[in-house]
Design a protein around this motif. Structure first.
Motif, PDB file in Angstrom:
ATOM      1  N   LEU A  48      -1.813  15.227   1.493  1.00 46.36           N
ATOM      2  CA  LEU A  48      -0.885  15.536   2.575  1.00 46.36           C
ATOM      3  C   LEU A  48      -1.518  15.213   3.926  1.00 46.36           C
ATOM      4  N   VAL A  49      -2.780  15.544   4.085  1.00 46.54           N
ATOM      5  CA  VAL A  49      -3.483  15.259   5.344  1.00 46.54           C
ATOM      6  C   VAL A  49      -3.470  13.760   5.618  1.00 46.54           C
ATOM      7  N   PHE A  50      -3.835  12.968   4.629  1.00 47.86           N
ATOM      8  CA  PHE A  50      -3.868  11.521   4.820  1.00 47.86           C
ATOM      9  C   PHE A  50      -2.476  10.958   5.072  1.00 47.86           C
ATOM     10  N   ALA A  51      -1.469  11.482   4.407  1.00 50.24           N
ATOM     11  CA  ALA A  51      -0.103  11.006   4.617  1.00 50.24           C
ATOM     12  C   ALA A  51       0.376  11.322   6.033  1.00 50.24           C
ATOM     13  N   VAL A  52       0.156  12.550   6.469  1.00 48.95           N
ATOM     14  CA  VAL A  52       0.594  12.947   7.818  1.00 48.95           C
ATOM     15  C   VAL A  52      -0.149  12.132   8.872  1.00 48.95           C
ATOM     16  N   ALA A  57      -0.695   7.838  13.002  1.00 53.88           N
ATOM     17  CA  ALA A  57      -1.341   6.603  13.452  1.00 53.88           C
ATOM     18  C   ALA A  57      -0.326   5.478  13.599  1.00 53.88           C
ATOM     19  N   ALA A  58       0.612   5.373  12.665  1.00 55.87           N
ATOM     20  CA  ALA A  58       1.643   4.338  12.764  1.00 55.87           C
ATOM     21  C   ALA A  58       2.550   4.579  13.963  1.00 55.87           C
ATOM     22  N   ALA A  59       2.870   5.840  14.236  1.00 54.65           N
ATOM     23  CA  ALA A  59       3.719   6.162  15.387  1.00 54.65           C
ATOM     24  C   ALA A  59       2.981   5.894  16.700  1.00 54.65           C
ATOM     25  N   PRO A  63       3.515   2.701  21.015  1.00 52.26           N
ATOM     26  CA  PRO A  63       3.221   2.763  22.450  1.00 52.26           C
ATOM     27  C   PRO A  63       1.952   2.006  22.838  1.00 52.26           C
ATOM     28  N   PHE A  64       0.962   1.997  21.937  1.00 49.48           N
ATOM     29  CA  PHE A  64      -0.268   1.250  22.228  1.00 49.48           C
ATOM     30  C   PHE A  64       0.027  -0.229  22.396  1.00 49.48           C
TER      31      PHE A  64
END
Length: 73
Positions: A48-52, A57-59, A63-64
């Motif tokens: 769950l940690v890696f998925a969240v 990171a994708a979101a 903006p980056f």
């Protein structure tokens, strides 16, 4: 193309304070992120940690790329 960075934006006499605040936020965010990851791992496990965090990171990529992407003519 000239990129705006702190050395171009912040007045020279304020660079020390800017650096201190920058370090405060970046180093201060690390324990908060570790605590959040620990809570998520307790609730749902490491997957769950890696998925969240993959979603976060994708979101953050959008903006980056708007800021660091090629200049529009």
């Amino acid at each position: 193309m000239v990129l705006a960075n702190a050395q171009n934006i912040v007045p020279e006499h304020m660079m020390g304070r800017y650096s201190a605040v920058s370090r405060l936020f970046s180093w201060g965010a690390m324990p908060l992120g570790a605590a959040l990851a620990g809570v998520l791992a307790e609730l749902g496990g490491p997957r769950l940690v890696f998925a969240v965090l993959a979603v976060v990171a994708a979101a953050a990529l959008v903006p980056f790329l708007r800021i660091a992407g090629p200049a529009r003519a």
